[in-house]
Scaffold this motif. Structure first.
Motif, PDB file in Angstrom:
ATOM      1  N   ALA A 252      31.443  51.766  31.599  1.00  0.00           N
ATOM      2  CA  ALA A 252      30.021  51.278  32.309  1.00  0.00           C
ATOM      3  C   ALA A 252      28.797  50.564  32.153  1.00  0.00           C
ATOM      4  CB  ALA A 252      29.266  53.200  31.046  1.00  0.00           C
ATOM      5  N   ASN A 253      29.139  49.541  30.784  1.00  0.00           N
ATOM      6  CA  ASN A 253      29.677  48.707  29.877  1.00  0.00           C
ATOM      7  C   ASN A 253      29.636  47.707  31.129  1.00  0.00           C
ATOM      8  OD1 ASN A 253      27.010  49.532  27.975  1.00  0.00           O
ATOM      9  ND2 ASN A 253      28.512  49.722  26.792  1.00  0.00           N
ATOM     10  N   PHE A 254      31.239  47.859  30.939  1.00  0.00           N
ATOM     11  CA  PHE A 254      31.252  46.396  31.585  1.00  0.00           C
ATOM     12  C   PHE A 254      31.176  46.059  33.380  1.00  0.00           C
ATOM     13  CE2 PHE A 254      34.819  45.426  34.747  1.00  0.00           C
ATOM     14  CZ  PHE A 254      35.639  44.514  34.174  1.00  0.00           C
ATOM     15  N   SER A 255      30.895  47.401  34.315  1.00  0.00           N
ATOM     16  CA  SER A 255      30.566  47.670  35.635  1.00  0.00           C
ATOM     17  C   SER A 255      29.577  47.386  35.731  1.00  0.00           C
ATOM     18  CB  SER A 255      30.709  49.170  35.976  1.00  0.00           C
ATOM     19  OG  SER A 255      32.049  49.705  35.176  1.00  0.00           O
ATOM     20  N   GLY A 256      28.426  47.488  34.934  1.00  0.00           N
ATOM     21  CA  GLY A 256      26.572  46.602  35.022  1.00  0.00           C
ATOM     22  C   GLY A 256      26.851  45.826  34.918  1.00  0.00           C
ATOM     23  N   LEU A 257      27.351  45.191  34.245  1.00  0.00           N
ATOM     24  CA  LEU A 257      27.543  43.207  33.180  1.00  0.00           C
ATOM     25  C   LEU A 257      28.073  42.892  34.738  1.00  0.00           C
ATOM     26  CD1 LEU A 257      27.495  44.215  29.884  1.00  0.00           C
ATOM     27  CD2 LEU A 257      25.873  42.895  30.882  1.00  0.00           C
ATOM     28  N   ALA A 258      29.007  43.516  34.849  1.00  0.00           N
ATOM     29  CA  ALA A 258      29.951  43.216  36.474  1.00  0.00           C
ATOM     30  C   ALA A 258      28.997  42.672  37.470  1.00  0.00           C
ATOM     31  CB  ALA A 258      30.941  43.614  36.900  1.00  0.00           C
ATOM     32  N   ALA A 259      27.876  44.057  37.576  1.00  0.00           N
ATOM     33  CA  ALA A 259      27.295  43.875  38.751  1.00  0.00           C
ATOM     34  C   ALA A 259      25.987  42.952  38.303  1.00  0.00           C
ATOM     35  CB  ALA A 259      26.416  45.130  38.984  1.00  0.00           C
TER      36      ALA A 259
ATOM     37  N   ASN B   3      29.312  32.975  44.205  1.00  0.00           N
ATOM     38  CA  ASN B   3      30.111  33.922  44.611  1.00  0.00           C
ATOM     39  C   ASN B   3      31.322  34.629  43.562  1.00  0.00           C
ATOM     40  OD1 ASN B   3      31.601  35.884  45.389  1.00  0.00           O
ATOM     41  ND2 ASN B   3      31.422  36.098  47.671  1.00  0.00           N
ATOM     42  N   ALA B   4      30.625  34.657  42.752  1.00  0.00           N
ATOM     43  CA  ALA B   4      31.629  35.549  41.719  1.00  0.00           C
ATOM     44  C   ALA B   4      32.856  35.355  42.277  1.00  0.00           C
ATOM     45  CB  ALA B   4      31.186  36.097  40.160  1.00  0.00           C
ATOM     46  N   GLU B   5      33.041  37.208  43.207  1.00  0.00           N
ATOM     47  CA  GLU B   5      33.764  37.998  43.450  1.00  0.00           C
ATOM     48  C   GLU B   5      34.867  36.861  43.914  1.00  0.00           C
ATOM     49  OE1 GLU B   5      30.925  38.840  43.104  1.00  0.00           O
ATOM     50  OE2 GLU B   5      31.757  39.635  41.224  1.00  0.00           O
TER      51      GLU B   5
ATOM     52  N   LEU C 248      26.477  46.306  42.610  1.00  0.00           N
ATOM     53  CA  LEU C 248      27.699  46.499  41.814  1.00  0.00           C
ATOM     54  C   LEU C 248      28.694  47.283  43.072  1.00  0.00           C
ATOM     55  CD1 LEU C 248      28.774  48.697  39.385  1.00  0.00           C
ATOM     56  CD2 LEU C 248      27.589  50.285  40.630  1.00  0.00           C
ATOM     57  N   PHE C 249      28.140  47.291  43.986  1.00  0.00           N
ATOM     58  CA  PHE C 249      29.357  47.450  45.303  1.00  0.00           C
ATOM     59  C   PHE C 249      30.347  46.254  44.814  1.00  0.00           C
ATOM     60  CE2 PHE C 249      31.057  46.449  49.884  1.00  0.00           C
ATOM     61  CZ  PHE C 249      30.814  47.771  50.032  1.00  0.00           C
ATOM     62  N   ASN C 250      29.307  45.252  45.140  1.00  0.00           N
ATOM     63  CA  ASN C 250      29.944  43.652  45.887  1.00  0.00           C
ATOM     64  C   ASN C 250      31.005  43.376  44.376  1.00  0.00           C
ATOM     65  OD1 ASN C 250      29.353  42.300  48.166  1.00  0.00           O
ATOM     66  ND2 ASN C 250      27.000  42.515  47.461  1.00  0.00           N
ATOM     67  N   ALA C 251      30.380  44.177  42.999  1.00  0.00           N
ATOM     68  CA  ALA C 251      31.756  43.629  42.387  1.00  0.00           C
ATOM     69  C   ALA C 251      32.403  44.166  42.287  1.00  0.00           C
ATOM     70  CB  ALA C 251      30.477  43.473  41.019  1.00  0.00           C
TER      71      ALA C 251
ATOM     72  N   PHE D 261      32.309  51.763  43.412  1.00  0.00           N
ATOM     73  CA  PHE D 261      31.334  51.620  42.112  1.00  0.00           C
ATOM     74  C   PHE D 261      31.912  51.818  41.128  1.00  0.00           C
ATOM     75  CE2 PHE D 261      29.179  53.221  46.177  1.00  0.00           C
ATOM     76  CZ  PHE D 261      27.908  51.841  46.478  1.00  0.00           C
ATOM     77  N   THR D 262      33.078  51.547  40.785  1.00  0.00           N
ATOM     78  CA  THR D 262      34.107  51.906  39.898  1.00  0.00           C
ATOM     79  C   THR D 262      35.094  51.143  39.603  1.00  0.00           C
ATOM     80  OG1 THR D 262      35.536  53.659  40.623  1.00  0.00           O
ATOM     81  CG2 THR D 262      34.063  54.186  39.452  1.00  0.00           C
ATOM     82  N   PRO D 263      35.983  50.730  38.196  1.00  0.00           N
ATOM     83  CA  PRO D 263      36.741  48.803  38.214  1.00  0.00           C
ATOM     84  C   PRO D 263      37.879  49.995  38.924  1.00  0.00           C
ATOM     85  CG  PRO D 263      35.612  49.645  36.268  1.00  0.00           C
ATOM     86  CD  PRO D 263      35.157  50.693  37.065  1.00  0.00           C
TER      87      PRO D 263
END
Ligand SMILES: Cc1ncc(COP(=O)(O)O)c(C=O)c1O
Length: 452
Positions: A137-144, A156-158, A302-305, A324-326
Motif C-alpha cells: 500500500a505504501n509502494f502504491s501510494g508512493l508510486a502515485a 512521464n515516469a512510466e 494511482l491509475f496512471n502509475a 489500481f494495484t501492482p
C-alpha cells in the motif's frame, strides 16, 4: 465432497483448542516439521492424506494468532465473518483482477471502498487499491506520488523511466517504518537520500523541523508508530507544507483505524488533508492474512502509475481492480474486507478499537503498579515495558514466551530494551488480558526472586 467435511472437522478442532493451548508452539512441535522435508514422491496422494499430514504436523506448529493472547508485532486476529468469507472466496476461486472475471469480487471491492472512505473521513472520490499489505500500500501510494510530481514537472515516469528525471526530495521522520523505506527503494527513490526529520520522546515527527523545499517533495508521515503507537501531527504537517509541488503520504498500517473511533480519532486529526494513505486490513480490521489498502486522492495518479493495457483487456469506463494495484491476477481481498465491515458495523468497529486500547491501558497500569517501567504514553494499543537492564528484560521476555500463556516480542526504544505488547485482536477478552497479566507478572517475579 468428503474432503470438505474432513476439513471442517479439522478446522473446528483447531479453533476449539485455541482458548486453552499454548500461544506459541513448543520446540518439539517445531522440530517435528523436519518430517515434512522429504523428496517429492512419484505417485499422487488423495486429499485426505494431504490434509492429515498438514493438520497433524502443521497445526501444532502454528502460532495461535487467531486466539486472544497473541500480542507480538502488530498482527490482529481473524473475525469469524471475515475468515468464512475468505474460505468462501477460496471455494469460489475468483480472480479479482478484472470485473469480467469476477463481478462479485469487483462489486464488493467497490462497496468496501465506499464504506472505508466514509469511515476514515476521506474524500469519497479517492481511488482504492486492495493489495497484499501495508508495504505494498505504501509502494502504491508512493508510486502515485511519483507519477503526479514528475508529471507536474513535465516528466512521464512510466513511459521514460527515472534516468534524467527531475529530483523529488523525500522527507520522513527518524522513526519511519522500514516498509516505507523498502517501498521508496523499490520505486527507485533511494534510501540514503531521504531527509529525516527529528522526533520527540514518543516518536512523533516535530512539525517545525520539516524543512522547506522548493521543488517537488514527498513527505511521509506516520499514523501509529509500530513501537509506541504515537501519531505524527499529520494535520499540522499538511497545513505547514502543502503546495502544488508537495505530496503527503500517510503510513497508517494499524493506526489509521484510530480514525474510526470516537475516542481515538483526535490522534489522526487532519489525515484528510494528505494525498495518499496506506493501511492494513489484516491488522486491526481483523481480516485474515493478507490484505492491505491504499487510498489516493488524485484517482488518476494511482491509475496512471498502476494501469497497463493489452488488446485482450477491455478498455471500459467502469473501475477495473487491476488498474489500481501492482498485481493483475490476484486474490479477491474485497470479499473478507466487506464481510468484516458488514459483521461489525460502525459501532462494532468503534468498539473493537476502543476495547483493544482500553486493554492495552489495563496491561500497562498492571505492569507499572508491579514496579516495572512503561516506556511510552499508552495512547493507542501499543505498550512497551522494561523489566530492568537489557539482559533482565530480554531474559524475562524469553521466559514469558516459553511459559506459553501469551506471546510478546521485543524492541529497542530510544536506546532502551523493551518488551512490546500490541493488543489488536477482536478475540482478546478481558479474561485473556487478566490471564496474560498474571502470567507476565508471575514469570517476571520468579526471575527476580531467582536472581537475587
Ligand atoms: C507503521 C507500519 N508501517 C508498515 C508496516 C508493514 O506492514 P505489512 O507488514 O502489513 O506490510 C507495519 C507493520 O507492522 C507498521 O506498523
Amino acid at each position: 465432497m468428503n474432503w470438505i467435511e474432513n476439513f471442517s472437522k479439522r478446522a473446528t478442532r483447531y479453533m476449539s483448542q485455541l482458548e486453552h493451548g499454548r500461544v506459541y508452539p513448543s520446540q518439539s512441535d517445531v522440530d517435528k516439521l523436519k518430517s515434512l522435508r522429504a523428496p517429492l514422491q512419484d505417485e499422487p496422494l488423495n486429499v485426505e492424506e494431504v490434509l492429515e499430514e498438514l493438520d497433524v504436523t502443521g497445526s501444532p506448529a502454528t502460532v495461535r494468532t487467531t486466539g486472544g493472547r497473541y500480542f507480538g508485532f502488530v498482527i490482529g486476529g481473524s473475525l469469524p465473518a471475515a475468515m468464512s468469507a475468505k474460505l468462501m472466496s477460496a471455494i469460489w476461486d475468483q480472480n479479482a483482477g478484472l470485473s469480467v472475471m469476477s463481478p462479485i469480487a469487483s462489486t464488493l471491492e467497490e462497496i468496501s471502498s465506499e464504506w472505508l472512505l466514509d469511515l476514515f473521513g476521506l474524500p469519497s472520490n479517492c481511488a482504492t487499491g486492495f493489495v497484499t499489505g501495508d508495504t505494498m500500500a505504501n509502494f502504491s501510494g508512493l508510486a502515485a506520488a511519483r507519477h503526479h510530481l514528475l508529471k507536474l514537472n513535465n516528466w512521464n515516469a512510466e513511459e521514460d523511466g527515472l534516468f534524467g528525471a527531475p529530483e523529488i526530495t523525500v522527507i520522513t521522520s527518524e522513526e519511519v517504518h522500514v516498509s516505507v523505506l523498502k517501498a521508496l527503494n523499490m520505486l527507485g527513490m533511494g534510501r540514503s537520500r531521504i531527509v529525516k526529520v527529528p522526533v520527540d520522546s514518543q516518536g512523533r515527527m516535530i512539525a517545525s523541523r520539516v524543512p522547506k523545499i522548493d521543488g517537488p517533495a514527498i513527505i511521509c508521515v506516520q499514523a501509529g508508530n509500530v513501537n509506541s503507537g504515537s501519531f505524527d501531527p499529520i494535520g499540522e504537517i499538511c497545513e505547514r507544507n502543502k503546495s502544488d509541488q508537495t505530496w503527503v503520504h500517510v503510513d497508517g498500517a494499524f493506526g489509521m483505524w484510530a480514525a474510526v473511533s470516537n475516542e481515538k480519532k483526535y490522534l489522526a486529526k487532519g489525515i484528510e488533508l494528505a494525498d495518499s494513505w496506506a493501511t492494513d486490513a489484516h491488522k486491526w480490521l481483523n481480516v485474515p492474512y493478507d490484505c492491505g489498502l491504499v487510498f489516493v486522492k488524485r484517482k488518476e495518479s494511482l491509475f496512471n502509475a498502476m494501469s497497463a493495457s493489452a488488446s485482450y483487456l477491455q478498455e471500459i469506463s467502469i473501475r477495473e481492480p487491476y488498474q489500481f494495484t501492482p498485481e493483475m491476477s490476484r486474490e479477491a481481498r474485497g470479499i473478507p474486507v466487506w464481510a468484516a465491515l458488514r459483521s461489525l458495523g460502525k459501532k462494532g468497529l468503534n468498539d473493537l478499537i476502543e476495547r483493544n486500547c482500553n486493554q492495552a491501558k489495563k496491561i500497562a497500569s498492571a505492569l507499572e503498579k508491579a514496579g516495572f517501567q512503561i516506556l511510552n504514553d499508552v495512547v493507542l494499543n501499543q505498550v512497551m515495558v522494561s523489566f530492568g537492564s537489557p539482559e533482565e528484560t530480554n531474559q524475562i521476555m524469553k521466559n514469558i514466551q516459553e511459559e506459553g500463556t501469551c506471546w510478546c516480542g521485543g524492541t529497542v526504544w530510544q536506546g532502551k530494551t523493551a518488551m512490546r505488547i500490541s493488543v489488536s485482536s477482536w478475540a482478546t477478552t478481558d479474561k485473556d488480558v487478566e490471564k496474560s497479566i498474571a502470567a507476565i507478572l508471575k514469570v517476571a517475579k520468579k526471575y527476580q526472586v531467582l536472581s537475587t
